[in-house]
Design an enzyme around this catalytic site. Structure first.
Site, PDB file in Angstrom:
ATOM      1  N   HIS A   1      -1.167  -5.555   2.334  1.00  0.00           N
ATOM      2  CA  HIS A   1      -2.444  -6.293   2.208  1.00  0.00           C
ATOM      3  C   HIS A   1      -2.120  -7.498   1.765  1.00  0.00           C
ATOM      4  CE1 HIS A   1      -5.868  -3.229   2.593  1.00  0.00           C
ATOM      5  NE2 HIS A   1      -6.258  -4.213   3.492  1.00  0.00           N
TER       6      HIS A   1
ATOM      7  N   CYS B   1      -7.878  -0.931   7.515  1.00  0.00           N
ATOM      8  CA  CYS B   1      -6.778  -1.282   7.076  1.00  0.00           C
ATOM      9  C   CYS B   1      -6.166   0.296   6.756  1.00  0.00           C
ATOM     10  CB  CYS B   1      -6.485  -2.287   6.015  1.00  0.00           C
ATOM     11  SG  CYS B   1      -6.645  -3.839   6.804  1.00  0.00           S
TER      12      CYS B   1
ATOM     13  N   GLU C   1       0.795  -1.047   0.113  1.00  0.00           N
ATOM     14  CA  GLU C   1      -0.036  -0.040  -0.137  1.00  0.00           C
ATOM     15  C   GLU C   1       0.739   1.224   0.068  1.00  0.00           C
ATOM     16  OE1 GLU C   1      -2.992  -0.304  -0.568  1.00  0.00           O
ATOM     17  OE2 GLU C   1      -3.458  -2.373  -0.221  1.00  0.00           O
TER      18      GLU C   1
HETATM   19  N1  PCA Z   1      -8.696  -6.467   6.669  1.00  0.00           N
HETATM   20  C1  PCA Z   1      -9.556  -5.138   6.665  1.00  0.00           C
HETATM   21  C2  PCA Z   1      -9.543  -4.667   8.244  1.00  0.00           C
HETATM   22  C3  PCA Z   1      -8.855  -6.028   8.786  1.00  0.00           C
HETATM   23  C4  PCA Z   1      -8.261  -6.734   7.811  1.00  0.00           C
HETATM   24  O1  PCA Z   1      -7.421  -7.667   8.003  1.00  0.00           O
HETATM   25  C5  PCA Z   1      -9.376  -4.073   5.714  1.00  0.00           C
HETATM   26  O2  PCA Z   1      -8.594  -4.235   4.746  1.00  0.00           O
HETATM   27  O3  PCA Z   1      -9.592  -2.824   5.970  1.00  0.00           O
END
Ligand code: PCA
Length: 216
Positions: A165, A143, A80
């Site tokens: 991610h 996130c 990200e």
């Molecule tokens: N993924 C979510 C929130 C917690 C997680 O593991 C997200 O992509 O926002």
């Protein structure tokens, strides 16, 4: 020895597990690039994540912070590059809250950029045979909120900070299918990577990110 803080998230959206929590647990206590890894969990709770994150940063005083989270339906490791000042939840968090179109910090900038060496991370992951890509949006759920808040908190401390991610773990998809719970997330495709590969990916992300630290 310098400490590096990593966080995963607790399960959410009715799932029994979250690969990011497994990664935080697997790496907790490891030594990477001369740094001690401290792996902790964040709640999927808009009212609580910020205080927990701030408390962890205060307690660990890390030389580097990297958050990890699950991106359902993603098919590779996603580096990200931005957190945006927006909470807009498509699904409720674990406390039942679903803020819509809300600023995370009313006085904050629209976006904050990751301070991790994203290009070097991507190159190292690909070199290791692990599929990875850049992403310019971490979404508008927890996130993204974590990345945005962490970048604000870490800037004040001069601490490099970013977010990764992850796809579903293959083992997680197999378990869901065993229980008759597929297709997942309303989709027929549930791309995944083996958890072992994602743990290896997290180690590479940390090695590359910690390599430039003066304390490493
Ligand atoms: N993924 C979510 C929130 C917690 C997680 O593991 C997200 O992509 O926002």
């Amino acid at each position: 020895m310098a400490s590096v803080l990593i966080t995963g998230f607790e399960p959410y959206a009715g799932l029994a597990s979250n690969p990011s929590a497994e990664i935080a647990a697997a790496l907790d206590g490891m030594e990477i690039s001369g740094c001690k890894i401290v792996g902790r969990l964040l709640p999927v709770d808009f009212a609580r994540y910020h205080d927990r994150l701030k408390a962890l940063l205060d307690e660990v005083a890390p030389a580097l912070y990297i958050g990890f989270g699950l991106a359902m339906g993603e098919d590779m490791i996603r580096i990200e590059r931005f957190g945006v000042n927006l909470a807009d939840f498509d699904i409720p968090d674990n406390a039942g809250a679903s803020p819509r179109g809300r600023a995370i910090e009313p006085e904050g900038p629209d976006a904050r950029a990751s301070t991790l060496p994203s290009a070097a991370i991507r190159a190292a992951l690909l070199e290791a045979g692990i599929p990875a890509r850049f992403s310019n949006s971490a979404g508008s759920y927890l996130c993204n909120a974590t990345l945005y808040s962490a970048l604000g908190l870490c800037a004040a401390r001069g601490t490099p900070c970013g977010f990764i991610h992850l796809p579903y773990a293959s083992e997680q998809v197999a378990a869901l299918l065993r229980e008759g719970n597929g297709p997942l997330n309303g989709e027929s495709a549930a791309p995944s990577l083996p958890i072992e590969m994602m743990v290896a990916a997290a180690e590479i992300v940390l090695q590359v990110s910690a390599a430039g630290l003066p304390t490493a």
